[in-house]
Structures are given as C-alpha cells and as structure tokens.
Design an enzyme around this catalytic site. Structure first.
Site, mmCIF file in Angstrom:
data_model
loop_
_atom_site.group_PDB
_atom_site.id
_atom_site.type_symbol
_atom_site.label_atom_id
_atom_site.label_comp_id
_atom_site.label_asym_id
_atom_site.label_seq_id
_atom_site.Cartn_x
_atom_site.Cartn_y
_atom_site.Cartn_z
ATOM 1 N N SER A 15 -16.681 -166.478 75.084
ATOM 2 C CA SER A 15 -16.639 -166.856 73.673
ATOM 3 C C SER A 15 -17.166 -165.723 72.790
ATOM 4 C CB SER A 15 -17.494 -168.105 73.491
ATOM 5 O OG SER A 15 -17.320 -168.599 72.206
ATOM 6 N N HIS B 125 -8.735 -168.256 81.456
ATOM 7 C CA HIS B 125 -9.395 -168.340 80.151
ATOM 8 C C HIS B 125 -9.103 -167.025 79.432
ATOM 9 C CE1 HIS B 125 -13.252 -168.677 77.549
ATOM 10 N NE2 HIS B 125 -12.247 -169.284 76.973
ATOM 11 N N LYS C 290 -11.687 -178.092 75.853
ATOM 12 C CA LYS C 290 -12.203 -177.383 77.012
ATOM 13 C C LYS C 290 -12.323 -178.320 78.225
ATOM 14 C CE LYS C 290 -12.374 -172.956 76.352
ATOM 15 N NZ LYS C 290 -12.645 -172.333 75.141
ATOM 16 N N LYS D 246 -10.819 -162.713 72.146
ATOM 17 C CA LYS D 246 -9.528 -163.199 72.654
ATOM 18 C C LYS D 246 -8.605 -163.611 71.507
ATOM 19 C CE LYS D 246 -11.352 -166.490 75.098
ATOM 20 N NZ LYS D 246 -12.750 -166.186 74.765
ATOM 21 N N THR D 247 -9.151 -164.469 70.636
ATOM 22 C CA THR D 247 -8.330 -164.987 69.540
ATOM 23 C C THR D 247 -7.984 -163.877 68.550
ATOM 24 O OG1 THR D 247 -9.354 -167.160 69.799
ATOM 25 C CG2 THR D 247 -8.247 -166.727 67.698
ATOM 26 N N ARG E 228 -20.329 -176.710 72.274
ATOM 27 C CA ARG E 228 -20.220 -177.493 73.510
ATOM 28 C C ARG E 228 -21.601 -177.740 74.120
ATOM 29 N NH1 ARG E 228 -18.362 -174.854 77.207
ATOM 30 N NH2 ARG E 228 -17.945 -172.903 76.105
ATOM 31 N N ARG F 233 -15.280 -173.083 62.682
ATOM 32 C CA ARG F 233 -13.989 -172.951 63.383
ATOM 33 C C ARG F 233 -12.812 -173.444 62.560
ATOM 34 N NH1 ARG F 233 -13.708 -171.094 68.988
ATOM 35 N NH2 ARG F 233 -15.859 -171.062 69.690
ATOM 36 N N ASP G 98 -6.153 -168.743 74.006
ATOM 37 C CA ASP G 98 -7.326 -169.145 74.800
ATOM 38 C C ASP G 98 -7.090 -169.641 76.228
ATOM 39 O OD1 ASP G 98 -10.222 -169.387 74.555
ATOM 40 O OD2 ASP G 98 -9.910 -171.537 74.745
HETATM 41 N N1 LIG Z 1 -14.474 -154.722 67.476
HETATM 42 C C1 LIG Z 1 -14.232 -156.024 67.466
HETATM 43 N N2 LIG Z 1 -13.329 -156.567 68.316
HETATM 44 C C2 LIG Z 1 -13.099 -157.885 68.327
HETATM 45 N N3 LIG Z 1 -13.696 -158.770 67.516
HETATM 46 C C3 LIG Z 1 -14.596 -158.307 66.629
HETATM 47 C C4 LIG Z 1 -14.902 -156.920 66.568
HETATM 48 N N4 LIG Z 1 -15.819 -156.754 65.605
HETATM 49 C C5 LIG Z 1 -16.094 -157.944 65.087
HETATM 50 N N5 LIG Z 1 -15.354 -158.919 65.682
HETATM 51 C C6 LIG Z 1 -15.450 -160.372 65.388
HETATM 52 O O1 LIG Z 1 -15.873 -161.018 66.573
HETATM 53 C C7 LIG Z 1 -15.315 -162.316 66.678
HETATM 54 C C8 LIG Z 1 -14.497 -162.466 67.955
HETATM 55 O O2 LIG Z 1 -14.263 -163.830 68.131
HETATM 56 P P1 LIG Z 1 -12.966 -164.476 68.745
HETATM 57 O O3 LIG Z 1 -11.783 -163.598 68.587
HETATM 58 O O4 LIG Z 1 -12.857 -165.859 68.215
HETATM 59 O O5 LIG Z 1 -13.400 -164.539 70.273
HETATM 60 P P2 LIG Z 1 -12.919 -165.497 71.439
HETATM 61 O O6 LIG Z 1 -11.578 -165.995 71.082
HETATM 62 O O7 LIG Z 1 -12.918 -164.620 72.628
HETATM 63 O O8 LIG Z 1 -13.955 -166.566 71.510
HETATM 64 C C9 LIG Z 1 -14.421 -162.501 65.469
HETATM 65 O O9 LIG Z 1 -15.170 -163.196 64.511
HETATM 66 C C10 LIG Z 1 -14.147 -161.054 65.025
HETATM 67 O O10 LIG Z 1 -13.919 -160.952 63.657
HETATM 68 C C1 LIG Z 2 -13.839 -173.434 72.077
HETATM 69 C C2 LIG Z 2 -14.322 -172.481 72.786
HETATM 70 O O1 LIG Z 2 -13.611 -171.330 72.898
HETATM 71 P P1 LIG Z 2 -13.831 -169.812 72.475
HETATM 72 O O2 LIG Z 2 -15.210 -169.677 71.970
HETATM 73 O O3 LIG Z 2 -13.591 -169.049 73.730
HETATM 74 O O4 LIG Z 2 -12.785 -169.509 71.446
HETATM 75 C C3 LIG Z 2 -15.554 -172.731 73.509
HETATM 76 O O5 LIG Z 2 -15.888 -171.944 74.378
HETATM 77 O O6 LIG Z 2 -16.181 -173.757 73.220
HETATM 78 CA CA LIG Z 3 -11.244 -168.179 70.603
HETATM 79 MN MN LIG Z 4 -12.102 -169.587 74.510
#
Ligand SMILES: Nc1ncnc2c1ncn2[C@@H]1O[C@H](COP(=O)(O)OP(=O)(O)O)[C@@H](O)[C@H]1O
Ligand SMILES: C=C(OP(=O)(O)O)C(=O)O
Ligand SMILES: [Ca+2]
Ligand SMILES: [Mn+2]
Length: 666
Positions: free
Chosen positions: A366, A348, A329, A370-371, A184, A450, A385
């Site tokens: 980010s 969020h 977003k 979360k995911t 972004r 992604r 999200d």
């Molecule tokens: N202890 C942990 N807890 C959560 N995620 C972890 C951990 N260690 C490594 N990771 C990695 O960190 C990243 C977390 O990203 P994601 O779940 O997409 O975050 P968000 O959705 O908040 O943006 C993933 O690639 C995951 O595999």
């Molecule tokens: C798509 C997004 O979400 P996130 O990294 O929280 O998954 C972002 O922040 O651009």
């Molecule tokens: Ca995410």
């Molecule tokens: Mn997000």
C-alpha cells in the site's frame, strides 16, 4: 382618504393602482375564448395526467428488467404471484436463502424496493408455515426491504437521505465517512480452520490467517444476519469478479449502507441487465454488518471488530468496521485461494498495456504507487490492484479502482483527478461546507482518504480488462531509508527474492513528529491477502516469468539523498520517466553497474532523470550515514528472509539456491 394611490404634494391622487389595474384589458379565462392571445388556458392543453401523483408517475420510465415494479408496491416473497416465477421472485428467494437464520432455518420475508415508496403490504404468510411454535419470534413477522443492485443515482439518494456524513462534493462525487475505522483491521481477520483448510492454507508465524472454528463463525454469521434482518432495508449487490470469462466468480454483497453498495458497485464487475437476470446462486457471499460490533465474549474475539472468512461455506462476515476496503480485500483473499487451485496466479499488482500490447505488472504494498503508476495517460489501464495471470494472459479481478487521494493534484495525477466525478465514492475527505470543494491536503479525518470509481472513468482503460502475458514485472518499494536505487534491473532469482521479501518502508504518522522509517516485509507484496504459503505463489510467478521471458525491475518510489527527514521523496515525474524507459525497452539496452551489498544492477543513464540520483550514494551528502543505513536495511532483509530459508521454491532446487543467494551480501 384611504386608497392605493401615491399622494401628491397638492393632496390629489394622480395615479391610482386600482385605476391602472382597471385600465388593463380583462383576462378571459373562459374556455374557448379566442379574443385574447396573451394568456393560455392551462386546462386546455393536452395533458397525460389528472393528478399530481399521475404527473409524478410520468417522470420515471421503466428501465432495465430488474427495475422494481411500482404496481402493488413491490414484490413480496411468499405471495401467490404469477404462476411462472419471474426473475424477481427468483432473486428474492435467493436473497432470502442468503439471509436465512441457521438456527431458525427460515429466510426472512422480503420486499423489493424502498420502504418509503412501496405500498403497505397486508400480512402474508411466509413460505413454509410449519415453523415450530417455539421458534416463532417477532423477527419472523416483519418484512425487510431489499434494495437490489441499485444504480449510482439511487444509491446517492439513499446515502444522502439516510446516512449521516454523506454529501455531494463540487465535482459530483459522493463524500462518505467510514466511521471509526478508516483503514483495514488485519489483526481482526479470522479464517475458519477446518479439515481442508488446516491442510491447505498457510498458518502460523507470518501468516495473515488467524484461525477461528466453524462454530464461532456461525455465531458471528448469525449475529450479522440477525442485525441485517432487523433493519427496514438492506442493500444487495450481485456482481462478478475476474474479467477472464472462464474464471469469473459470482459474488453477493449484503450490506446496511448505500455507501457500501455504491463502493462495491464501483469496485466489482457490473453485470449487464441480462447477466443479472440470469445470476442464479452466488459463488460467494459477504454479510457486511459493519455498523454492529462483534460480541467480545465470543471465542477468538479480541476486539469489537471481526472480519471472518469461511472458505467451506463460501461466506464472509464483517462486524465492527465500516471501512469499505475490507470487502474488496476480503474477496481478494478468497481469489488467492480459489485461483491457485485452477493453476492461476493471483497478484497484488497494478497492470497496464502499451499500444503495442506490451503488458507490465506493478507489485507493491500500500502506498508504493501501483494505482498511480498503472494509471498512465500513454497506456491502457487493465487494473490498479488485483489481477490474475493464467495460461491465457492477465485479467483484472475488479471492475474499479481505489485510489489514495491524500495530496492529490490535477497536475501530477490528471486521470485520477478527472475520475472523481458523479458516481465516485470519496471516503473520509474534508470539503468546504458551502462550496463543497474538496481539500485533498486535509488529513483531519485520516491520511488514508480514498476515491473508488469504475475503471471506465479512466479514459484509456482497457475494457474488457484482460491482456496478454506480461513483458515487465515491476516491483515497487517506497524506501523511506533512502538507500535503494530509484531503478535496478533484476535477474529471475533477485526478482523472486524481492517478491518473497515484499519490502517497503513507510514513515510513521506525521502528527507525532518525525520518526524513524519503519521497514515492512509482506510476502508476495500482499501477505495480508494470501491464503497459501508464499512460496506457492513465488513458484508460480517464477515459472510464468521464465516461460514468458519477462524482465524484473525494482523501483524505489520513496526517498533519495537521505532517509525520511533529511532526504526527499523521488519526484513522481522522475519515477514516471523511469517507468517509461522500462516500457519502451530502452532500459534493456542501457549500461549497468552493480551496487554493493544488494548487488543490484543500476543503469548509468535514464532519459529525463538526473544521473546523479541513479546511484543512491551519490545523492547522500553524508556517505558514512548512507553506508550505515544501507547495512541496517540489509540486516532487516536478512532477518526477514530467515523464515524462508528452509523452503523450496517449486521443483527447481537450483533456483531455490539462487534465490537464497540473491539477497544482500555483507
Ligand atoms: N515517486 C513517486 N512514485 C509513485 N508515487 C508517488 C511518488 N511520489 C509521491 N507519490 C504518491 O504516493 C502515493 C502512491 O499511492 P498509490 O499509487 O495509491 O499506491 P498503491 O496503489 O500501491 O497503494 C500517491 O499518493 C502518489 O501521489
Ligand atoms: C485498499 C487497499 O489497497 P492499496 O492500499 O494497496 O491501494 C488496502 O491495502 O487496504
Ligand atoms: Ca492502490
Ligand atoms: Mn492495493
């Protein structure tokens, strides 16, 4: 002697192919011949076609009522069609109105369907023909084809045929490139400041809302609309946001790329054919002209990228970036404005639900998890999200998930791995040119690779994506300083303090060598998307958590035993155990001790997690370095919170005081 035979040593022909051929029984091709049954007469079988075109026409069955009719080569706006307008007419009229130039006051001439499959259409006078002569331009003479709510299969074909960098990977996903921008562009986001928004929105220091005036918005809107209308075809998605039926928002996304259309198909809620038929006028429209830059001579433009939101006009314009996350977003920002007006809190956060109906929210910036953590094989996924928390409970805003794929492994994240299949958009990943196998460890294009997939690709997703009031509110921080405990229980004031702070610390780009972790504070764990002052959302969260008796938790998904470079990232398996203990309620009954400085309550034991990592200092070899780092982080928290010390959280003066006192003490 010339012949087809093989010459023998004695010069004779012992075997002649011609002779052998003659020896075979003759094949009779005469109609009605009964003697030979080894060969069928092709023309005798019952066929439903006389020509190749007819054969091809049999291949495709008419499906949903929205399928373009092939007869006559698509439908044209402004033709004297049937006397009662079909839903197609209505749709085209509506899209034409969306794409209307505001200076020429007419919508473009539209045809439904792909330009290559639609038959040539003779000149058809456009609806109001009384356009002033001075306004006549070539753009008013051409047709634009509308590809309305295409299916994933159709969008795959469009992408592969017409968009460079689109490929099918070995798992069936559609690999795409988002172009120069792979993330972004928050600095290029603009929000129109008019009389209403001047009073309502959060402006100034710390706010994500950089102002733009109405006139400049219209200049950019016209630029986007003219660009889109100049194309042979544009994609239009009519979809919904928010699974709460009473607070559903109708969105239209007009874009130039099949990639964008498939991305939004996956990320927004997909209408049924019936719902699409009765879609009507959208509540909000995105004009994604991301391939085309903005004009830097335009007021307020500081780069060639501009993402502009006009709440009054209910429109968003994208110029100069093709990163698809900008659309998702951007709409989230709109929800952060619309929902609080209805006393609904927009969040969020990820969200999931246990078998017993216990709901958990996962807040975090980010990359904090979360995911990853909301996608849990033992629980129902409500969303990864964006959510709403109303008086009725929680609802997902979206219809899909947008997972990071860097270093993705089947073992650690099986559900996300399996969701990458036909229909999924894979952004900016690298794959083998022959086998098309994706290398999730490859960061050649970007670290921010992604996958965008419909939420039902997660087997235990909860459809419809709604649930009761949350029981646990989990704040995720990826602390690259390595000083926050892996898990702490928060009281309400602490939850609010950390929610308003919105801390995470990530590491700088690895290519430039190991650098200091950089602390980020983003109010409400999503300052880039909120529209109102953070305290407005905070007050709503406090009120809801209090009313529902929800428990707050702070989970560090980042480093342990040292900062980035010396310590290591907490194992995902341990974080999952911690999250399991929160969900099961077992952590509520644990014994706790309070940490220095941050005053966090940390459990002495969590099943499946080595106890020595629960108190962060234990995991550090160099205790002095730990204390220095802890103090450094505490200082950053204090500095960041200064802007909020003069604000009241809701009507509760006592809570406000408690929140101010809930930060680090040193
Ligand atoms: N202890 C942990 N807890 C959560 N995620 C972890 C951990 N260690 C490594 N990771 C990695 O960190 C990243 C977390 O990203 P994601 O779940 O997409 O975050 P968000 O959705 O908040 O943006 C993933 O690639 C995951 O595999
Ligand atoms: C798509 C997004 O979400 P996130 O990294 O929280 O998954 C972002 O922040 O651009
Ligand atoms: Ca995410
Ligand atoms: Mn997000």
């Amino acid at each position: 002697m010339a012949g087809n035979g093989i010459e023998n040593t004695d010069g004779d022909f012992s075997f002649s192919a011609a002779a052998a051929r003659d020896a075979l029984p003759r094949i009779t091709t005469e109609k009605g011949a009964k003697s030979v049954d080894v060969c069928h007469d092709d023309t005798a079988s019952r066929v439903n076609f006389q020509t190749i075109d007819e054969l091809h026409s049999l291949q495709k069955k008419r499906s949903a009522p929205t399928t373009p009719r092939k007869e006559g080569g698509g439908l044209v706006m402004g033709t004297s069609g049937p006397t009662t307008p079909s839903s197609r007419d209505t749709m085209l009229q509506s899209v034409s109105a969306s794409l209307a130039s505001l200076t020429r006051e007419t919508g473009p001439k539209l045809i439904k369907g792909d330009p290559t499959s639609a038959a040539k259409v003779a000149h058809v006078p456009h609806t109001p023909t009384s356009v002033p002569a001075a306004d006549v331009s070539d753009s008013g003479l051409k047709f634009t084809h509308i590809l309305h709510n295409l299916s994933p299969a159709e969008l795959y074909e469009q992408a592969i045929k017409y968009e460079k960098g689109s490929f099918i990977t070995s798992n069936g996903a559609l690999a795409t490139l988002s172009g120069a921008k792979t993330g972004r562009s928050p600095k290029d986001k603009r929000v129109v400041k008019d009389e209403t928004t001047a009073a309502e929105l959060w402006w100034g220091k710390g706010s994500p809302n950089i102002e733009m005036d109405e006139q400049t918005f219209l200049v950019n809107r016209e630029r986007a609309v003219d660009y889109l209308n100049s194309l042979d075809k544009v994609f239009v998605n009519d979809q919904f946001l928010n699974w709460d039926p009473e607070n559903r928002i109708k969105v239209r996304i007009v874009s130039a790329r099949a990639y964008h259309s498939l991305f939004m198909h996956n990320m927004c809620i997909r209408p049924t054919p019936q719902e699409l038929e009765n879609f009507g006028t959208p509540d909000f429209t995105i004009y994604n002209a991301g391939k085309f830059p903005c004009n830097r001579y335009t007021h307020y433009m500081t780069s060639s990228t501009s993402v502009d939101i006009n709440l009054g006009r209910r429109e968003m314009v994208i110029l100069g970036t093709q990163y698809a996350g900008e659309m998702k977003k951007g709409l989230f920002g709109v929800m952060h404005y619309l929902m609080p007006k209805r006393k609904i809190l927009s969040l969020h956060s990820g969200c999931n639900m246990g078998k017993e109906g216990d709901v958990a929210l996962f807040f975090g910036l980010s990359g904090t998890g979360k995911t990853t953590l909301s996608t849990d094989h033992n629980r129902y996924l409500i969303g990864d999200d964006e959510h709403c928390w109303s008086n009725a409970g929680v609802s997902n805003i979206e219809g899909g998930c947008y997972a990071k794929c860097i270093d993705l492994s089947r073992e650690k994240e099986p559900d996300i791995w399996n969701a990458i299949k036909f229909g999924t958009v894979l952004e900016n990943v690298v794959f083998d040119e022959h086998t098309r196998e994706v290398d999730y460890n490859d960061k050649s294009v970007t670290e921010n690779t992604r996958a965008a997939y419909p939420i039902e690709y997660i087997p235990n997703s909860k459809i419809p994506c709604v649930g009761p009031h949350p029981k646990n509110v989990i704040l995720l921080a990826c602390d690259a300083f390595g000083v926050l405990p892996p898990i702490s229980k928060l009281n309400l004031a602490q939850t609010m303090y950390h929610f308003i702070s919105g801390y995470t610390a990530l590491v700088a780009g690895t290519e430039e060598g190991v650098k200091e972790p950089r602390a980020t504070f983003s109010a409400c764990f999503g300052a880039a998307f909120i529209m109102l002052h953070p305290t407005k959302y905070a007050a709503m969260l406090a009120e809801k958590m209090q009313a529902q008796g929800a428990t707050g938790w702070l989970v560090n998904t980042g480093w342990s035993g040292g900062s980035y470079g010396s310590g290591s990232r907490i194992k995902l398996a341990y974080t999952r155990k911690i999250i399991d203990a929160i969900h099961s309620g077992s952590l509520l009954n644990a014994t706790y001790q309070k940490t220095e400085i941050f005053g966090l309550e940390i459990p002495n034991e969590v099943e499946g997690v080595p106890s020595e990592i629960l108190e962060p200092m234990n995991a550090w070899e160099d205790k002095e370095a730990y204390k220095d780092t802890l103090l450094k982080l505490a200082g950053l928290f204090r500095n960041n919170f200064e802007t909020f010390t003069s604000h009241k959280i809701g009507d509760d003066g006592k809570l406000t005081e408690e929140i101010l006192a809930a930060g680090p003490n040193f």
